[in-house]
Design a protein around this motif. Structure first.
Motif, mmCIF file in Angstrom:
data_model
loop_
_atom_site.group_PDB
_atom_site.id
_atom_site.type_symbol
_atom_site.label_atom_id
_atom_site.label_comp_id
_atom_site.label_asym_id
_atom_site.label_seq_id
_atom_site.Cartn_x
_atom_site.Cartn_y
_atom_site.Cartn_z
ATOM 1 N N ALA A 270 -5.222 1.784 7.439
ATOM 2 C CA ALA A 270 -5.735 0.428 7.246
ATOM 3 C C ALA A 270 -6.840 0.373 6.204
ATOM 4 C CB ALA A 270 -6.239 -0.132 8.572
ATOM 5 N N ARG A 271 -7.646 1.416 6.096
ATOM 6 C CA ARG A 271 -8.731 1.416 5.105
ATOM 7 C C ARG A 271 -8.175 1.315 3.693
ATOM 8 N NH1 ARG A 271 -13.926 2.339 5.360
ATOM 9 N NH2 ARG A 271 -13.751 2.995 7.529
ATOM 10 N N HIS A 272 -7.094 2.027 3.441
ATOM 11 C CA HIS A 272 -6.482 1.966 2.110
ATOM 12 C C HIS A 272 -5.778 0.629 1.907
ATOM 13 C CE1 HIS A 272 -7.377 6.162 1.219
ATOM 14 N NE2 HIS A 272 -7.047 6.432 2.480
ATOM 15 N N GLU A 273 -5.252 0.054 2.966
ATOM 16 C CA GLU A 273 -4.634 -1.272 2.857
ATOM 17 C C GLU A 273 -5.695 -2.322 2.528
ATOM 18 O OE1 GLU A 273 -2.585 -1.854 6.543
ATOM 19 O OE2 GLU A 273 -1.403 -0.019 6.275
ATOM 20 N N ALA A 274 -6.890 -2.180 3.104
ATOM 21 C CA ALA A 274 -7.989 -3.086 2.789
ATOM 22 C C ALA A 274 -8.375 -2.968 1.318
ATOM 23 C CB ALA A 274 -9.190 -2.795 3.682
ATOM 24 N N ALA A 275 -8.368 -1.745 0.812
ATOM 25 C CA ALA A 275 -8.653 -1.548 -0.610
ATOM 26 C C ALA A 275 -7.585 -2.205 -1.472
ATOM 27 C CB ALA A 275 -8.745 -0.052 -0.921
ATOM 28 N N THR A 276 -6.355 -2.160 -1.022
ATOM 29 C CA THR A 276 -5.262 -2.827 -1.739
ATOM 30 C C THR A 276 -5.502 -4.331 -1.790
ATOM 31 O OG1 THR A 276 -3.639 -1.116 -1.199
ATOM 32 C CG2 THR A 276 -2.779 -3.318 -1.687
ATOM 33 N N ILE A 277 -5.989 -4.897 -0.701
ATOM 34 C CA ILE A 277 -6.312 -6.335 -0.682
ATOM 35 C C ILE A 277 -7.332 -6.654 -1.765
ATOM 36 C CG2 ILE A 277 -7.471 -8.144 0.649
ATOM 37 C CD1 ILE A 277 -6.158 -6.953 3.159
ATOM 38 N N LEU A 278 -8.375 -5.855 -1.875
ATOM 39 C CA LEU A 278 -9.408 -6.110 -2.872
ATOM 40 C C LEU A 278 -8.857 -5.978 -4.285
ATOM 41 C CD1 LEU A 278 -12.628 -4.465 -1.398
ATOM 42 C CD2 LEU A 278 -11.533 -6.635 -0.880
ATOM 43 N N ASP A 279 -7.993 -5.020 -4.505
ATOM 44 C CA ASP A 279 -7.378 -4.856 -5.821
ATOM 45 C C ASP A 279 -6.566 -6.085 -6.204
ATOM 46 O OD1 ASP A 279 -8.474 -2.338 -5.866
ATOM 47 O OD2 ASP A 279 -6.608 -1.301 -5.341
ATOM 48 N N ASN B 279 0.829 -1.206 0.000
ATOM 49 C CA ASN B 279 0.000 0.000 0.000
ATOM 50 C C ASN B 279 0.866 1.259 0.000
ATOM 51 O OD1 ASN B 279 -2.796 1.188 0.409
ATOM 52 N ND2 ASN B 279 -1.729 2.056 2.181
ATOM 53 N N ARG B 280 1.915 1.264 0.792
ATOM 54 C CA ARG B 280 2.803 2.430 0.858
ATOM 55 C C ARG B 280 3.582 2.580 -0.438
ATOM 56 N NH1 ARG B 280 5.262 3.118 6.900
ATOM 57 N NH2 ARG B 280 5.568 5.206 6.063
ATOM 58 N N ARG B 281 3.982 1.466 -1.033
ATOM 59 C CA ARG B 281 4.711 1.525 -2.300
ATOM 60 C C ARG B 281 3.858 2.172 -3.385
ATOM 61 N NH1 ARG B 281 7.423 -3.586 -5.512
ATOM 62 N NH2 ARG B 281 9.074 -3.295 -3.988
ATOM 63 N N ARG B 282 2.551 1.958 -3.311
ATOM 64 C CA ARG B 282 1.645 2.519 -4.307
ATOM 65 C C ARG B 282 1.315 3.983 -4.039
ATOM 66 N NH1 ARG B 282 -2.642 -2.313 -5.908
ATOM 67 N NH2 ARG B 282 -1.053 -3.663 -6.830
ATOM 68 N N GLY B 283 1.875 4.530 -2.962
ATOM 69 C CA GLY B 283 1.685 5.941 -2.674
ATOM 70 C C GLY B 283 0.367 6.285 -2.032
ATOM 71 N N ARG B 284 -0.324 5.276 -1.520
ATOM 72 C CA ARG B 284 -1.592 5.523 -0.868
ATOM 73 C C ARG B 284 -1.353 5.953 0.580
ATOM 74 N NH1 ARG B 284 -5.226 0.297 -2.883
ATOM 75 N NH2 ARG B 284 -5.898 1.206 -4.871
#
Length: 525
Positions: free
Chosen positions: A365-374, A356-361
């Motif tokens: 945790a909410r953005h990490e959850a979105a990364t999981i779905l992606d 998630n951090r590598r993607r610049g988000r």
């Protein structure tokens, strides 16, 4: 008179012939500390092997005839290890030598676990026969594959006609030589099955004297309910139950070993045949999709993607992931690490938080959850999940009806960043938990790796060093045996396994694979 004159000469001629009547061994292991696999202490003895079988164990004459002699002075000699929980399908063609297992002392693997096997075991066994693997292979029939063959990935109960079809598939697999039925009740489509369905199929297995091995519905908050269901299947179908990779996942569940082992022991006291297996690590490994709700995964990947593309569904799934994280008492998905992601191998070895951090988000945790779905929408990544307690691992390890297992595939060298259990489970027990921490005595650890799994899965001529038994033998150094594979650098073979024989063939010599491929398919009839 002529007869009496010839008698001394005849006896003289017969003396060497009498000595020659001792069958010449193909291989003789001399001066080893022999552990027969039954759990008793070692004895200083020799082991003779001929035509794939053990022909003698004991103090053999100095002139015992043998083609090859191995000096095992200062080394332990034991039956080859039996890994009761593996997933070798798909890798046996690419890596038929199965180096990761052999160099960890394993001579026999049981595959088809967690509800996943080849749908036609008769065809699969013919394929294995033609491949000539370096290890012996037995297989369970996977409930998930049986269900998918009849219902696809439908999230519903089978009709009576469909259930009859499933029973026929299980019966066919058992007639082909399966050792039992496995279930994976956190995986689609196994997760959609209710208990009566499992009981019906298990009854078919019981008629063939097989067992029921289960990856239960929960290894965390609802574990006691999951154990109760597994025991219910065994009771109602009247067959042995094998609980796969018993563990307590997530900090809120740490310390519950007395509760769950007591539940299992109570069933045994009531007359049920129940055993467990365990890999000796504080991290598990499975697919990323297991974090998602069952209903989102129904009817295949296209349906999964379509659902995750809907904002309302996406919000609901993200909220569920965040609730899971809070139950673990964590702020980030640092415990979830990518083991295999072919679409982008640069992600392998990184946690969801790091990706998630590598993607610049934003680091939330909410953005990490979105990364999981992606990631799940793109490919169902293989993961390593760090979430167990070392204290619990050791407490479960002490349980006497527990077997050592890897829950691993045949490792392809340098492919992915897999869980280290695939390289070092047995060596880790022998080095870390026997020699260094003394959690188990050596003879007891060896029993868990040999005679206990052989008896549990019905391998009548393996698991013990006895005359007449198959010559699956491991010779190792108790002072140096150790796993080397780590989570950061998993592709490292164990050390200390000096010699390994599979069906009498020297398959590991001086710690190196010889290339021998003398494994057999172990069919249960």
């Amino acid at each position: 008179m002529l007869h009496h004159r010839l008698l001394p000469l005849l006896l003289l001629l017969l003396a060497p012939a009498a000595l020659a009547q001792t069958p010449r061994a193909d291989l003789l292991i001399r001066n080893g500390r022999v552990y027969d696999g039954a759990g008793g202490p070692a004895v200083l003895a020799d082991v003779a092997v001929r035509q794939g079988r053990i022909v003698a164990v004991g103090t053999l004459p100095a002139d015992y005839p043998a083609d090859t002699v191995l000096d095992a002075r200062g080394l332990a000699v034991a039956p080859g290890f039996i890994d009761v929980h593996t997933h070798i399908e798909d890798d046996e063609v690419r890596q038929p030598t199965a180096d990761n297992f052999l160099l960890d002392g394993v001579t026999t693997v049981v595959t088809g676990n967690c509800g996943s096997s080849r749908p036609s075991l008769r065809r699969y066994f013919r394929t294995l026969d033609s491949l000539h693997l370096s290890v012996n292979v037995a297989s369970l029939i996977g409930h998930g594959d049986v269900r998918e063959a009849v219902l696809g990935q439908a999230r519903r109960a089978p009709t009576e006609a469909e259930l009859t079809q499933m029973e026929a598939l299980v019966d066919s697999a058992m007639r082909a030589g399966a050792v039992g039925l496995s279930s994976g009740l956190i995986y689609v489509p196994g997760t959609y099955a209710r208990t009566p369905e499992l009981v019906r199929l298990a009854r078919v297995v019981a008629r063939h004297r097989g067992l029921y091995a289960t990856h239960m519905r929960s290894e965390g908050d609802s574990i006691t309910w999951a154990i109760a269901e597994a025991l219910q299947v065994g009771r109602e179908a009247k067959l042995p139950v094998q609980i796969s990779h018993l563990k307590l996942s997530g900090p809120p569940n740490w310390g519950r070993t007395t509760e769950i082992l007591g539940q299992i022991e109570a069933a045994r006291a009531a007359g049920q045949a129940v055993t467990i297996d365990q890999y000796p690590y504080t991290a598990s490994s499975t697919s990323l999709s297991t974090l998602l709700p069952d209903e989102v995964q129904a009817d295949g990947r296209d349906s999964l993607r379509a659902r995750l593309a809907r904002p309302a569904v996406r919000r609901e799934v993200v909220a569920g992931l965040l609730r899971r994280l809070r139950r673990r008492g964590l702020r980030h998905f640092s415990y979830a690490v990518v083991a295999s992601f072919p679409p982008d191998t640069s992600l392998q070895g990184l946690s969801i938080e790091q990706i998630n951090r590598r993607r610049g988000r934003p680091h939330h945790a909410r953005h990490e959850a979105a990364t999981i779905l992606d990631l799940v929408a793109r490919y169902n990544a293989g993961m390593v999940f760090h979430g167990m307690s070392e204290t619990d691992v050791q407490a479960i390890m002490r349980y006497p009806h527990n077997m050592v297992a890897s829950d691993a595939s045949i490792r392809v060298w340098r492919q992915g960043v897999p869980h280290p259990r695939g390289y070092g489970s047995n060596a880790r027990v022998l080095g870390r938990y026997v020699r260094e921490q003394q959690v188990l005595p050596l003879e007891e650890a060896l029993r868990r790796m040999t005679s206990l799994p052989a008896a549990t899965f019905g391998f009548q001529d393996r698991g013990l060093l006895r005359p007449g038994f198959a010559a699956d033998i491991v010779v190792f150094d108790p002072a140096t045996v150790q796993d080397r594979s780590t989570f950061e650098q998993p592709h490292q073979y164990s050390v200390g396994m000096r010699y390994v024989l599979v069906n009498g063939r020297l398959t590991v010599s001086e710690g190196r694979h010889t290339g021998a491929r003398s494994g057999q398919v172990l069919r249960k009839f």
